[in-house]
Enzyme design. Structure first.
Site, PDB file in Angstrom:
ATOM      1  N   HIS A 269      17.784  22.391  23.078  1.00 48.05           N
ATOM      2  CA  HIS A 269      17.386  23.394  22.962  1.00 48.05           C
ATOM      3  C   HIS A 269      17.836  23.918  21.513  1.00 48.05           C
ATOM      4  O   HIS A 269      19.326  23.879  21.867  1.00 48.05           O
ATOM      5  CB  HIS A 269      17.686  24.660  23.617  1.00 48.05           C
ATOM      6  CG  HIS A 269      16.646  25.919  23.170  1.00 48.05           C
ATOM      7  ND1 HIS A 269      14.940  26.306  22.703  1.00 48.05           N
ATOM      8  CD2 HIS A 269      17.484  26.520  23.137  1.00 48.05           C
ATOM      9  CE1 HIS A 269      15.328  27.292  22.234  1.00 48.05           C
ATOM     10  NE2 HIS A 269      16.524  27.911  22.519  1.00 48.05           N
TER      11      HIS A 269
ATOM     12  N   GLY B  46      -5.350   6.215   2.929  1.00 49.36           N
ATOM     13  CA  GLY B  46      -6.211   7.236   2.702  1.00 49.36           C
ATOM     14  C   GLY B  46      -5.297   8.943   2.616  1.00 49.36           C
ATOM     15  O   GLY B  46      -5.103   9.374   1.313  1.00 49.36           O
TER      16      GLY B  46
ATOM     17  N   GLU C 255     -15.292  10.425   3.985  1.00 50.23           N
ATOM     18  CA  GLU C 255     -14.955   9.975   4.967  1.00 50.23           C
ATOM     19  C   GLU C 255     -16.558   9.395   5.213  1.00 50.23           C
ATOM     20  O   GLU C 255     -16.817   9.937   5.684  1.00 50.23           O
ATOM     21  CB  GLU C 255     -14.075  10.373   5.940  1.00 50.23           C
ATOM     22  CG  GLU C 255     -14.129   9.622   6.886  1.00 50.23           C
ATOM     23  CD  GLU C 255     -13.792   8.106   7.857  1.00 50.23           C
ATOM     24  OE1 GLU C 255     -12.731   7.476   7.070  1.00 50.23           O
ATOM     25  OE2 GLU C 255     -14.939   7.102   7.491  1.00 50.23           O
TER      26      GLU C 255
ATOM     27  N   GLY D 240       7.413  -8.320   2.012  1.00 57.45           N
ATOM     28  CA  GLY D 240       6.225  -8.609   2.469  1.00 57.45           C
ATOM     29  C   GLY D 240       5.692  -6.622   1.525  1.00 57.45           C
ATOM     30  O   GLY D 240       6.513  -6.321   1.276  1.00 57.45           O
TER      31      GLY D 240
ATOM     32  N   ASP E 275      -0.759  -8.151  10.291  1.00 55.40           N
ATOM     33  CA  ASP E 275      -1.538  -7.937   9.982  1.00 55.40           C
ATOM     34  C   ASP E 275      -2.848  -8.810   9.763  1.00 55.40           C
ATOM     35  O   ASP E 275      -3.930  -8.743   9.880  1.00 55.40           O
ATOM     36  CB  ASP E 275      -2.034  -7.648   8.336  1.00 55.40           C
ATOM     37  CG  ASP E 275      -1.291  -5.696   8.127  1.00 55.40           C
ATOM     38  OD1 ASP E 275      -1.155  -5.616   9.779  1.00 55.40           O
ATOM     39  OD2 ASP E 275      -1.493  -5.267   7.218  1.00 55.40           O
TER      40      ASP E 275
ATOM     41  N   GLY F 210     -12.094   6.697   1.632  1.00 56.92           N
ATOM     42  CA  GLY F 210     -11.528   6.677   3.236  1.00 56.92           C
ATOM     43  C   GLY F 210     -10.436   7.686   3.291  1.00 56.92           C
ATOM     44  O   GLY F 210      -8.965   7.897   3.261  1.00 56.92           O
ATOM     45  N   SER F 211     -10.169   7.608   4.775  1.00 57.51           N
ATOM     46  CA  SER F 211      -9.487   8.580   5.260  1.00 57.51           C
ATOM     47  C   SER F 211      -8.139   8.590   6.336  1.00 57.51           C
ATOM     48  O   SER F 211      -7.983   8.999   7.609  1.00 57.51           O
ATOM     49  CB  SER F 211     -10.193  10.041   5.824  1.00 57.51           C
ATOM     50  OG  SER F 211     -10.930   9.828   7.337  1.00 57.51           O
TER      51      SER F 211
ATOM     52  N   ALA G 182       3.493  -2.095  10.553  1.00 58.13           N
ATOM     53  CA  ALA G 182       4.709  -3.024  10.332  1.00 58.13           C
ATOM     54  C   ALA G 182       5.087  -2.818  11.297  1.00 58.13           C
ATOM     55  O   ALA G 182       5.509  -4.376  12.102  1.00 58.13           O
ATOM     56  CB  ALA G 182       5.760  -1.918   9.429  1.00 58.13           C
ATOM     57  N   HIS G 183       4.990  -2.648  12.976  1.00 54.40           N
ATOM     58  CA  HIS G 183       5.925  -2.004  13.798  1.00 54.40           C
ATOM     59  C   HIS G 183       5.281  -2.697  14.741  1.00 54.40           C
ATOM     60  O   HIS G 183       6.534  -3.517  15.365  1.00 54.40           O
ATOM     61  CB  HIS G 183       6.566  -0.687  14.577  1.00 54.40           C
ATOM     62  CG  HIS G 183       5.118   0.395  14.354  1.00 54.40           C
ATOM     63  ND1 HIS G 183       4.901   0.804  13.332  1.00 54.40           N
ATOM     64  CD2 HIS G 183       3.970   0.752  15.720  1.00 54.40           C
ATOM     65  CE1 HIS G 183       4.060   1.313  13.285  1.00 54.40           C
ATOM     66  NE2 HIS G 183       3.002   1.153  14.377  1.00 54.40           N
TER      67      HIS G 183
HETATM   68  C1  LIG Z   1       0.581   1.607   1.109  1.00 51.74           C
HETATM   69  C2  LIG Z   1       0.640   1.163   2.482  1.00 51.74           C
HETATM   70  C3  LIG Z   1       1.103   2.326   3.340  1.00 51.74           C
HETATM   71  C4  LIG Z   1       1.348   1.890   4.688  1.00 51.74           C
HETATM   72  N1  LIG Z   1       2.358   2.288   4.772  1.00 51.74           N
HETATM   73  C5  LIG Z   1       2.961   2.258   6.925  1.00 51.74           C
HETATM   74  C6  LIG Z   1       3.395   2.766   7.373  1.00 51.74           C
HETATM   75  O1  LIG Z   1       4.187   4.329   7.222  1.00 51.74           O
HETATM   76  N2  LIG Z   1       3.853   2.741   8.831  1.00 51.74           N
HETATM   77  C7  LIG Z   1       3.585   1.460   9.323  1.00 51.74           C
HETATM   78  O2  LIG Z   1       3.447   0.871   9.882  1.00 51.74           O
HETATM   79  N3  LIG Z   1       2.782   0.566   7.992  1.00 51.74           N
HETATM   80  C8  LIG Z   1       2.337   0.887   7.112  1.00 51.74           C
HETATM   81  N4  LIG Z   1       1.439  -0.195   6.180  1.00 51.74           N
HETATM   82  C9  LIG Z   1       0.770  -1.360   6.661  1.00 51.74           C
HETATM   83  C10 LIG Z   1       2.544  -1.900   6.557  1.00 51.74           C
HETATM   84  O3  LIG Z   1       2.376  -1.928   5.297  1.00 51.74           O
HETATM   85  C11 LIG Z   1       1.395  -3.477   6.887  1.00 51.74           C
HETATM   86  O4  LIG Z   1       1.060  -3.400   8.784  1.00 51.74           O
HETATM   87  C12 LIG Z   1       2.656  -4.601   6.942  1.00 51.74           C
HETATM   88  O5  LIG Z   1       3.970  -5.153   5.914  1.00 51.74           O
HETATM   89  C13 LIG Z   1       2.590  -6.169   8.088  1.00 51.74           C
HETATM   90  O6  LIG Z   1       2.989  -6.842   7.955  1.00 51.74           O
HETATM   91  P1  LIG Z   1       3.196  -8.369   7.876  1.00 51.74           P
HETATM   92  O7  LIG Z   1       3.929  -9.273   8.316  1.00 51.74           O
HETATM   93  O8  LIG Z   1       1.664  -8.717   8.878  1.00 51.74           O
HETATM   94  O9  LIG Z   1       2.397  -8.730   6.333  1.00 51.74           O
HETATM   95  P2  LIG Z   1       2.638  -8.394   5.040  1.00 51.74           P
HETATM   96  O10 LIG Z   1       4.419  -7.426   4.834  1.00 51.74           O
HETATM   97  O11 LIG Z   1       1.472  -8.718   4.288  1.00 51.74           O
HETATM   98  O12 LIG Z   1       4.086  -9.187   3.966  1.00 51.74           O
HETATM   99  C14 LIG Z   1       3.005 -10.814   4.136  1.00 51.74           C
HETATM  100  C15 LIG Z   1       3.800 -11.946   3.219  1.00 51.74           C
HETATM  101  O13 LIG Z   1       3.057 -13.010   3.051  1.00 51.74           O
HETATM  102  C16 LIG Z   1       3.361 -13.513   1.704  1.00 51.74           C
HETATM  103  N5  LIG Z   1       1.912 -14.735   1.575  1.00 51.74           N
HETATM  104  C17 LIG Z   1       0.770 -14.169   1.937  1.00 51.74           C
HETATM  105  N6  LIG Z   1       0.195 -15.654   1.836  1.00 51.74           N
HETATM  106  C18 LIG Z   1       0.827 -16.134   1.367  1.00 51.74           C
HETATM  107  C19 LIG Z   1       0.874 -17.462   0.915  1.00 51.74           C
HETATM  108  N7  LIG Z   1      -0.281 -19.216   1.531  1.00 51.74           N
HETATM  109  N8  LIG Z   1       2.384 -18.005   1.129  1.00 51.74           N
HETATM  110  C20 LIG Z   1       3.461 -17.110   0.929  1.00 51.74           C
HETATM  111  N9  LIG Z   1       3.858 -16.567   1.116  1.00 51.74           N
HETATM  112  C21 LIG Z   1       2.142 -15.657   1.682  1.00 51.74           C
HETATM  113  C22 LIG Z   1       2.890 -11.944   0.832  1.00 51.74           C
HETATM  114  O14 LIG Z   1       3.366 -12.271  -0.640  1.00 51.74           O
HETATM  115  C23 LIG Z   1       3.443 -10.975   1.454  1.00 51.74           C
HETATM  116  O15 LIG Z   1       4.998 -10.386   1.122  1.00 51.74           O
HETATM  117  C24 LIG Z   1       1.030   0.091   5.203  1.00 51.74           C
HETATM  118  C25 LIG Z   1       0.335  -0.611   4.004  1.00 51.74           C
HETATM  119  C26 LIG Z   1       0.036   0.065   3.059  1.00 51.74           C
HETATM  120  C27 LIG Z   1      -0.585  -1.060   2.267  1.00 51.74           C
END
Ligand SMILES: Cc1cc2nc3c(=O)[nH]c(=O)nc-3n(C[C@H](O)[C@H](O)[C@H](O)COP(=O)(O)OP(=O)(O)OC[C@H]3O[C@@H](n4cnc5c(N)ncnc54)[C@H](O)[C@@H]3O)c2cc1C
Length: 479
Positions: A458, A199, A217, A40, A325, A194-195, A333-334
């Site tokens: 420590h 951002g 922001e 993802g 998300d 956006g901050s 992610a977590h």
């Molecule tokens: C620049 C950036 C930095 C980030 N840094 C952090 C961080 O440091 N720590 C943190 O916790 N979070 C961070 N995030 C947020 C994090 O990436 C997301 O919260 C996380 O990826 C969400 O996971 P997910 O499994 O919900 O979806 P995603 O990771 O978005 O995965 C969804 C997947 O579904 C697939 N998909 C969508 N629709 C379809 C469909 N119809 N059929 C088949 N496949 C499909 C997509 O191709 C994608 O691979 C960051 C995000 C960005 C953009």
């Protein structure tokens, strides 16, 4: 059942692939449908490649400050292409790792774009031939597009960048995180709109690499979800480094030139300001990928671009679940991973604890780092708590001084009546690693007594956590 599964998960981000592995561990026949990249956004275009970029920036920063440590570093420089290459390499390595993990756990990967055509039925259409300007090749052994069936379907389709009308990203002058992650050249002048975490991380990276960065922001503080005092501390540090910050300000218009953008900014005091920059990064949030999945037809409830779920990932339609998300904030992610595990354990008939959003930590990996969990001071007061607040600055910590990182702050918030830890907010070196101590403490419903009684090693930065707790009770030693 031909092509039949116990669970089909649409999307293989941290929500989807972790849910798939847990489902397989529980003996459920499981498939993941993915259309672009295993792992993802997180490990291909989000969490991981940004941290690789930020690591390059961090090391460069230390080179520049070598003399502070009695060292000399001459002819310090960098190659933007090599920095990007390393970041893409790290993302590629993790993508391969997820491929291997799914295989090891006997999770089928179906390559294509999924739609839920009826309860229990998933139709997968072929994926686009290209993704991000490169051939979109399925991993070895992936199953092709077609019709599949599953007793349970989990939507884990993630989110995409939000676009503001009139300031839509064009990939050239107005970037989203996709373009900002793989710059061909580094902008000399950069405007970040956006901050939030995304951002600010890009602002920090590009500023460290030499760009003249302005962050705009609309809300009164940067890092709007963070504790006011911590955000103010971070702002002061960013401004001291040279990042320009406008809060309570709004980009109202963007005019594109041949190689630059000129933004008109309403600065909130009845005045406007024009800023011309090489690039504008639009980091005004993300919106859930809820379209094209058949959710409307099936009557799945959505709200403000996200699927509505309960604490176990269940939607209002039996057999359809959502995680990560696409199921709403915090978009981390977590959170996605944990929701995936809970959801699948519920499907398997276990009795997992429902998701408790109050105990999800948030981290921003800029310089200085910011990390938090639980209620901010303002939110705790608004919730009606009578609170005790403890604060401890890094300058009182020996390890921070030895590291050359004496600026930072740890703030803890307790319920005065019960001693319950309500929130912890940190800014400074390595605080994204420290925060987990407070997360565990909150999950164990720890009070100040157990925290004060715990022995902290420590010299470590973690002693600032101990001191902050003690400060809340008038017992801090080193301040
Ligand atoms: C620049 C950036 C930095 C980030 N840094 C952090 C961080 O440091 N720590 C943190 O916790 N979070 C961070 N995030 C947020 C994090 O990436 C997301 O919260 C996380 O990826 C969400 O996971 P997910 O499994 O919900 O979806 P995603 O990771 O978005 O995965 C969804 C997947 O579904 C697939 N998909 C969508 N629709 C379809 C469909 N119809 N059929 C088949 N496949 C499909 C997509 O191709 C994608 O691979 C960051 C995000 C960005 C953009």
């Amino acid at each position: 059942m031909a092509n039949g599964y116990d669970v089909i998960i649409i999307g293989s981000g941290p929500g989807g692939y972790v849910a798939a592995i847990r489902a397989a561990q529980l003996g459920l026949k499981t498939a993941v449908v993915e259309s672009k990249h295993l792992g993802g956004i997180c490990l291909n275009w989000g969490c991981i490649p940004t941290k690789a970029l930020l690591r390059s920036a961090e090391i460069y920063h230390y080179f520049e400050h070598a003399a502070d440590y009695g060292l000399s570093a001459e002819k310090i420089g960098f190659d933007p292409a090599a920095i990007t290459k390393r970041s893409r390499g790290v993302a590629g390595q993790l993508n391969q790792g997820v491929t291997g993990l799914l295989k090891k756990n006997k999770v089928d990967v179906i390559w294509g774009i999924a739609e839920i055509t009826a309860p229990g039925k998933v139709t997968v259409k072929p994926a686009a031939a290209e993704a991000y300007g490169k051939p979109n090749t399925p991993p070895k052994g992936a199953l092709p597009a077609g019709n599949y069936e599953a007793k349970n379907i989990i939507v884990a389709t993630g989110a995409r960048p939000r676009a503001l009308p009139g300031i839509e990203p064009d990939g050239k002058l107005i970037w989203t995180y996709f373009e900002a992650m793989v710059p061909e050249t580094l902008p000399k002048k950069l405007l970040v709109m956006g901050s939030g975490a995304i951002g600010i991380e890009f602002a920090s990276f590009y500023h460290t690499m030499g760009a003249d960065v302005t962050v705009v922001e609309v809300l009164p503080q940067i890092l709007p979800v963070e504790d006011e005092e911590i955000a103010a501390h971070a702002r002061k540090r960013f401004e001291k480094q040279g990042i320009k910050i406008l809060t309570g300000a709004k980009v109202t218009k963007v005019v594109k030139g041949a190689n630059s953008v000129t933004a008109t900014i309403d600065t909130g005091d009845g005045k406007t300001q024009e800023i011309t920059a090489d690039k504008l990064i639009s980091a005004v949030g993300v919106v859930g990928n809820i379209e094209g999945l058949g959710l409307e037809k099936l009557g799945v409830k959505t709200d403000r671009g996200c699927v509505v779920i309960d604490g176990l990932g269940r939607t209002n339609v039996p057999g359809i679940f959502a995680i990560g998300d696409v199921a709403g904030p915090p978009m981390l992610a977590h959170k996605a991973e944990h929701e995936g595990v809970i959801c699948v354990e519920g499907i398997a008939g276990l009795h997992p604890h429902a998701m408790d959003k109050a105990k999800i930590p948030g981290c921003t990996y800029c310089n200085p780092q910011i990390a938090s969990v639980g209620l901010t001071e303002k939110k705790a007061r608004e919730a009606g708590y009578d609170i005790r607040v403890g604060k401890f600055p890094f300058i009182g910590n020996g390890k921070a001084i030895a590291l050359g990182e004496p600026e930072g702050l740890v703030k803890t918030i307790f319920d005065k009546k019960t001693g319950q830890l309500l929130g912890a907010h940190l800014v400074g070196a390595e605080v994204t690693e420290l925060i987990q101590g407070f997360v565990i403490a909150m999950n164990l419903e720890t009070t100040e007594e157990e925290l004060i009684h715990s022995v902290f090693p420590h010299p470590t930065l973690s002693e600032t956590m101990h001191e902050s707790v003690m400060a809340a009770y008038g017992r801090a030693i080193h301040i």
